[in-house]
Design an enzyme around this catalytic site. Structure first.
Site: not given
Ligand SMILES: NC(=O)c1ccc[n+]([C@@H]2O[C@H](COP(=O)([O-])OP(=O)(O)OC[C@H]3O[C@@H](n4cnc5c(N)ncnc54)[C@H](OP(=O)(O)O)[C@@H]3O)[C@@H](O)[C@H]2O)c1
Length: 277
Positions: A143, A156
């Site tokens: 991130s 985080y």
């Molecule tokens: N969105 C942003 O602004 C942003 C910015 C920088 C970095 N990121 C990073 O990008 C990555 C993906 O996040 P996203 O933004 O795409 O968010 P998201 O749409 O909430 O996706 C998160 C994913 O992680 C899975 N997950 C959550 N808890 C889990 C667990 N205990 N075991 C297995 N899977 C789990 C969720 O699926 P289930 O609920 O089905 O398990 C979902 O598929 C993360 O590492 C996040 O930190 C996001």
């Protein structure tokens, strides 16, 4: 040059957001896909769609990666289904936000297990075999929070700093063994991340998950070890090279203080009313 065709990618957190976009984009480039997350129904629906759209093989493994047994299940399923993982995308992650004493300790525990421990465990499981074959790749999703301490999101920010440090160290170790390791560092991205972390955990304007994944795959093809998605995010991430860690923590605190968005809304309303007057 990175060859996708006919290879297999395992993507964690594939049921939504950046992970689901990785699944579509990698299948479109000719990869078979292993989808991992907790929501089995969503993974099955995504699998059906990818098979219909791209005609690739898709496997679903439902597992909770914040639990060591869930991680062990994924490794065991990959083995028992006879799968070879050529590209590992450690994408699953959650965020917690707020005054530290208001964050549930068990949520931060889950965060550390998912964002840090699972990334290490899955790398241990799949990297040695890639090195033995002399080819493979890992994309770890960090991130812009990887670059500085993040006030009001301390666990985080620290978890994403870990991802960046872990990835860049491994990238050098494996560079001469034919394995590419990349840390993708997105800024705020339009996904369901903020449903769990809270809307106030967002700083700056949001980009799309398609933009983040396109940035990652271009960087993978170029053999880079770190990439920040978006020009503004890249500039901001450079600030941490100049300013002290305490100042950076204060700056992030200004943007992420709990209640700040309510205050801003109120101020905006007030300004609009004054302007109308
Ligand atoms: N969105 C942003 O602004 C942003 C910015 C920088 C970095 N990121 C990073 O990008 C990555 C993906 O996040 P996203 O933004 O795409 O968010 P998201 O749409 O909430 O996706 C998160 C994913 O992680 C899975 N997950 C959550 N808890 C889990 C667990 N205990 N075991 C297995 N899977 C789990 C969720 O699926 P289930 O609920 O089905 O398990 C979902 O598929 C993360 O590492 C996040 O930190 C996001």
């Amino acid at each position: 040059m990175y060859l996708y065709q006919g290879k297999t990618a395992l993507i964690t957190g594939a049921s939504s957001g950046i992970g689901a976009t990785f699944a579509y984009e990698l299948a479109a480039r000719g990869m078979d896909i292993v989808l991992v997350a907790r929501s089995e129904e969503r993974l099955q629906a995504l699998a059906t769609e990818i098979v219909q759209r791209h005609g690739r093989k898709v496997e679903v493994i439902a597992a909770d990666l914040s639990d060591t047994q869930g991680v062990a299940l994924v490794i065991q399923e990959v083995e028992s289904r006879g799968l070879t993982i050529d590209l590992l995308v450690n994408n699953a992650g959650i965020g917690t936000h707020g005054y530290f004493e208001t964050i549930a300790p068990e949520r931060d525990q889950q965060l550390v297990m998912l964002n840090v421990a699972a990334v290490v465990a899955l790398s241990h499981a799949f990297l040695p075999a890639m090195a033995a074959r002399g080819e493979g790749a890992v994309i770890n999703v960090g991130s812009t929070a990887s670059f500085q301490p993040v006030q009001y999101m301390p666990a985080y920010g620290a978890s994403k700093a870990f991802v960046l440090s872990f990835s860049t160290a491994l990238a050098e170790e494996y560079r001469h063994k034919g394995v590419r390791i990349l840390a993708l560092c997105p800024g705020a991205t339009i996904t369901s991340f903020f449903e769990t972390a809270g809307e106030e955990a967002a700083m700056g304007s949001k980009r799309t998950s398609k933009q983040a994944v396109t940035t990652a795959l271009r960087a993978l093809e170029q053999g880079r070890s770190v990439v920040v998605d978006g020009f503004m995010n890249m500039l901001i991430s450079h600030a941490s090279r100049i300013l002290s860690r305490s100042i950076m923590a204060r700056i992030t605190g200004n943007g992420l203080r709990p209640g700040h968005s309510q205050k801003n809304k109120k101020n905006k309303k007030q300004t609009t009313v004054n302007m109308v007057k």
